[in-house]
Write a protein that holds these residues in place. Structure first.
Motif, PDB file in Angstrom:
ATOM      1  N   SER A 267      -4.767   4.118   0.307  1.00 31.35           N
ATOM      2  CA  SER A 267      -4.962   2.905  -0.492  1.00 31.35           C
ATOM      3  C   SER A 267      -5.451   1.768   0.406  1.00 31.35           C
ATOM      4  CB  SER A 267      -3.682   2.521  -1.222  1.00 31.35           C
ATOM      5  OG  SER A 267      -2.628   2.346  -0.300  1.00 31.35           O
TER       6      SER A 267
ATOM      7  N   THR B 299      -3.758   4.172   5.170  1.00 28.33           N
ATOM      8  CA  THR B 299      -3.930   2.938   4.396  1.00 28.33           C
ATOM      9  C   THR B 299      -4.681   1.925   5.250  1.00 28.33           C
ATOM     10  OG1 THR B 299      -1.701   2.416   5.115  1.00 28.33           O
ATOM     11  CG2 THR B 299      -1.951   3.191   2.864  1.00 28.33           C
TER      12      THR B 299
ATOM     13  N   LEU C   4       0.856  -1.180   0.000  1.00 25.64           N
ATOM     14  CA  LEU C   4       0.000   0.000   0.000  1.00 25.64           C
ATOM     15  C   LEU C   4       0.896   1.235   0.000  1.00 25.64           C
ATOM     16  CD1 LEU C   4      -2.574  -1.447   2.551  1.00 25.64           C
ATOM     17  CD2 LEU C   4      -2.725  -1.439   0.054  1.00 25.64           C
TER      18      LEU C   4
ATOM     19  N   HIS D 156       1.994  -1.553   4.725  1.00 25.26           N
ATOM     20  CA  HIS D 156       1.433  -0.196   4.757  1.00 25.26           C
ATOM     21  C   HIS D 156       2.567   0.821   4.675  1.00 25.26           C
ATOM     22  CE1 HIS D 156      -2.711  -1.298   6.244  1.00 25.26           C
ATOM     23  NE2 HIS D 156      -2.053  -2.413   6.464  1.00 25.26           N
TER      24      HIS D 156
END
Ligand SMILES: Nc1ncnc2c1ncn2[C@@H]1O[C@H](COP(=O)(O)OP(=O)(O)OP(=O)(O)O)[C@@H](O)[C@H]1O
Ligand SMILES: [Mg+2]
Lengths: 254, 480
Positions: free
Chosen positions: B324, B353, B319, B348
């Protein structure tokens, strides 16, 4: 005769539990079975339902003219034998309603009937839920998962109402129920009392029999039915316990 | 053993339904792997110089690597020199319609019930069928082309869209990544390529069916999906394989590139030959699947893994961009002697995220099922969120379930939740169902699908039905 048990002998893990039990039940009757802890009451119920953990070493069970011992548990259920469990099992992830639909349709299929459609099923479900004053939320929850002891017992009788069996075997359905619930569940059971249906009610308390009035009361001890009588037998047991019967039986056997 | 355990065992012994072979003439390399084989492979496929370079670099790295041993799998050593690294149908047909496909191939597909027929495709599924290593049929490409969507075999993409392939190949899974990914990078055969232009939502589910066929031919699929900014696509991958005695190696790489604001949903049903009831034969499946999500992008991996003797697979999400999202929904079953070590990695890096992991492992027979999941939160990933749920279901008492969650949190604002459970389909539950008139097999299916419902819900409709069927086939005979 709807159910005839003759000289039934049952073993589990090399221990003989039922030692020549006889019991006959006519359609339309309610029989109460009482007896001390560990005497074999649940064993009797489970063997009727075909539990694979027990070995039948002798005797016979005839149900509605058929040899019950020849049938698989699901076949017995479809033939109309219903057992309300002393300890109902939890099944995570399966919605109560979905489970009942699967059960109702399995029984219908066995009898060559088509599945109930969604509308018919919901109508039946609502009617029976009302009879047992079932909480809507409980119908949507996983089978017995997180249910209180009393809720589980009520759910058993609700299932019986849905499946409309010929023979209901109720194993200590009253234990765990509060006073109001006991009345509701008993009313549910009484509503299912019809001339072509019979019940075997296993209980420790004569109080239940005030609500579900039995035709016959049996005492099971030492793996056998040692005494049968009317309602008054239950009152006598409540007063005196089981010792005197056990003593008499031992005496009679000499 | 109690009677009902026996019943469960009997149910588990049902034979692999899709165990048959197709007789088709193949043109294949002699077994063995060296630089020359890599060159020959690339030349046979008529590849450009840069791709040969990519393969050679990968091969040189791979040669210095050793196969991983950290997994919870018992694997017989694999002789990589005993494998043939290229196989193709002899006549390579140029096909306009399915009528032109080799009838033998078509019959195979039909036996498998693969919806390659145009009617089915019209119902919303464009099918690109990969038979062995080379694509033999592609449908609905034109319709997709009108929207600027590229959906073709990887080999074709190399020829027709070399710039796109060159830009993204290895950008998510570098050729140095791991033993199996490096091997794949050196010798990959074919696979799918998808490109969605900016802002385009793909109007249908895209689906590919892979099938391992020719004897002793390692299969090295390579799939690359690129969703440009704001685009979205749902891709389905499903497979079955014929019965074989020898173990067959499969090492695929799938790379997903989700640019800003795009969505990629990648669903898999994996049903390769699991080996027989005694643990003989079966596919070895070592897969590297990874996606990179840029700002506001979302990647969802959904997998139903019922096949293979060995499954080694961790579809992951990096991510990268702020906001995201990465999701992983998995059902993995192991029956008889199957082993699975599968899970995911959620890495992450961007702010806000989010990731979700739902893993359902089902073990029956002597099956061993391992969940291995890693959640990593980088130091700049403010407000990262992860929710993980790992549930194991055991059928019988000779199988095993293992859970290995790893956490690495470098940002204190992260919120990570992990829940795990292990349950057993007990004889009591089965008896309870049977007492209500429901036969054992139906009871097992009911309990298993109840257990998997959070994952099935993520699958496209038709796939969910197929998945449910597969699951019940793969667990048949497993309960008591
Ligand atoms: N599956 C089994 N394996 C071994 N022993 C068993 C099994 N089932 C029951 N028993 C034993 O058989 C005896 C009768 O048990 P059962 O459950 O039938 O008693 P019960 O009359 O229902 O008792 P309670 O009033 O406490 O419910 C007990 O000693 C019990 O431990
Ligand atoms: Mg009891």
């Amino acid at each position: 005769m709807l159910l005839e048990i003759k000289d039934l002998r049952v073993k589990a893990e090399d221990k003989e539990i039922l030692k020549g039990l006889n019991l006959s039940v006519n359609a339309g009757e309610v029989h109460a079975v009482m007896g001390p802890n560990g005497s074999g009451k649940s064993t009797l119920a489970r063997v009727l339902a075909g539990h694979p953990g027990y070995e039948v070493t002798g005797g016979s069970i005839t149900f509605d003219g058929k040899d019950l011992l020849e049938l698989e548990p699901e076949e017995r259920a479809c033939e109309g034998v219903f057992m309300a469990f002393q300890y109902p099992v939890e099944i995570a992830g399966i919605n109560n309603t979905y489970f009942l639909k699967a059960a109702v349709n399995a029984v219908r299929k066995y009898h060559g009937k088509s599945d109930l459609d969604a509308v018919e099923f919901m109508q039946l479900l609502r009617a029976k839920a009302k009879l047992l004053e079932m909480d809507q939320a409980m119908l949507g929850r996983s089978v017995n998962e997180g249910f209180s002891g009393g809720e589980k017992k009520r759910n058993e009788i609700f299932q019986m109402a849905m499946l409309e069996p010929r023979l209901g075997v109720l194993d200590e359905t009253d234990s765990g129920l509060d006073i109001d619930a006991l009345k509701i569940v008993s009313n549910g059971v009484n509503a299912l009392r019809t001339p072509d249906r019979a019940m075997i009610v296993v209980t420790h308390y004569q109080r239940l029999l005030n609500y579900i009035v039995p035709d016959v009361v049996h005492v099971l001890t030492g793996g056998r039915i040692v005494r049968s009588g009317g309602r008054e037998l239950a009152l006598e047991l409540e007063e005196k316990g089981y010792g005197w019967i056990e003593a008499e039986t031992a005496g009679a056997r000499g | 053993m109690s009677t009902s355990t026996e019943t469960i065992e009997q149910l588990a012994t049902r034979e692999y339904k899709y165990g048959f072979e197709t007789e088709i003439e193949t043109d294949q390399f002699a077994p063995g792997l060296d630089e020359d084989v890599v060159r020959r492979l690339s030349a046979t496929k008529g590849e450009p110089e840069w791709l040969l370079e990519f393969r050679l670099k990968a091969f040189r790295v791979w040669q210095k690597m050793t196969a991983p041993t950290w997994h919870n799998l018992k694997i017989e050593p694999i002789d990589y020199q005993a494998i043939s690294y290229y196989s193709a149908p002899k006549k390579k047909p140029e096909l306009k319609s399915l009528d032109e496909v080799d009838p033998e191939v078509r019959r195979t597909f039909e036996k498998l019930g693969i919806p390659i027929e145009e009617q089915k495709a019209l119902a919303g599924v464009a099918v690109d069928a990969v038979f062995d290593s080379v694509s033999v049929a592609t449908t609905f490409r034109e319709k997709l082309a009108e929207l600027g969507i590229i959906f073709c075999s990887f080999s074709e993409a190399v020829k027709e869209h070399p710039d796109l392939v060159r830009q993204y190949l290895g950008s998510v899974v570098p050729y140095t990544d791991n033993f199996f990914a490096s091997l794949n990078s050196a010798v990959f055969s074919d696979g799918s390529f998808i490109y969605l232009p900016r802002g385009v939502r793909c109007p249908m589910e895209l689906s590919t069916y892979f099938r391992i066929n020719a004897k002793n031919t390692g299969q090295f699929e390579r799939t690359l999906i690129v969703a440009d900014e704001g685009a979205s696509v749902s891709y389905l991958e499903g497979c079955t394989a014929p019965m074989r005695d020898e173990n067959q190696l499969h090492a695929a790489v799938v790379e997903l590139v989700a640019l800003d604001g795009s969505t990629i949903k990648y669903s898999t049903i994996q049903n390769w030959y699991p080996g027989d009831a005694n643990g003989k034969g079966g596919i070895y499946n070592f897969v590297t699947k990874r996606g990179k999500a840029m700002a506001n992008a979302k990647i969802t991996w959904t997998q139903v893994e019922t096949g293979s003797a060995i499954t080694w697979k961790y579809p992951s999400c990096i991510l990268v961009g702020d906001n995201s999202i990465g999701e992983f929904y998995s059902v993995a079953t192991t029956n008889n002697w199957q082993q699975a070590d599968t899970g995911t990695k959620m890495i992450h890096l961007g702010k806000n995220t989010r990731s979700t992991i739902v893993s359902k492992g089902i073990s029956a027979g002597f099956g061993q099922n391992t969940y291995r999941g890693e959640v990593r939160v980088g130091k700049n990933a403010h407000n990262a969120r992860n929710y993980s749920q790992c549930d194991s279901l055991l059928i019988g008492d000779r199988c095993g379930a293992h859970t290995f969650p790893y956490l690495e949190i470098k940002n204190t604002s992260a919120k990570v939740e992990h829940e795990a459970s292990t349950s057993k389909i007990g004889e009591d539950q089965i008896f309870y169902c049977r007492q209500r008139g429901i036969p054992t097999e139906d009871a097992v299916n009911m309990i298993v699908s109840g257990f998997c419902k959070e994952v099935f819900r993520e699958l496209p409709m038709e796939f969910a039905v197929e998945a449910q069927k597969l699951l019940s086939i793969s667990l048949e005979g497993s309960v008591g």
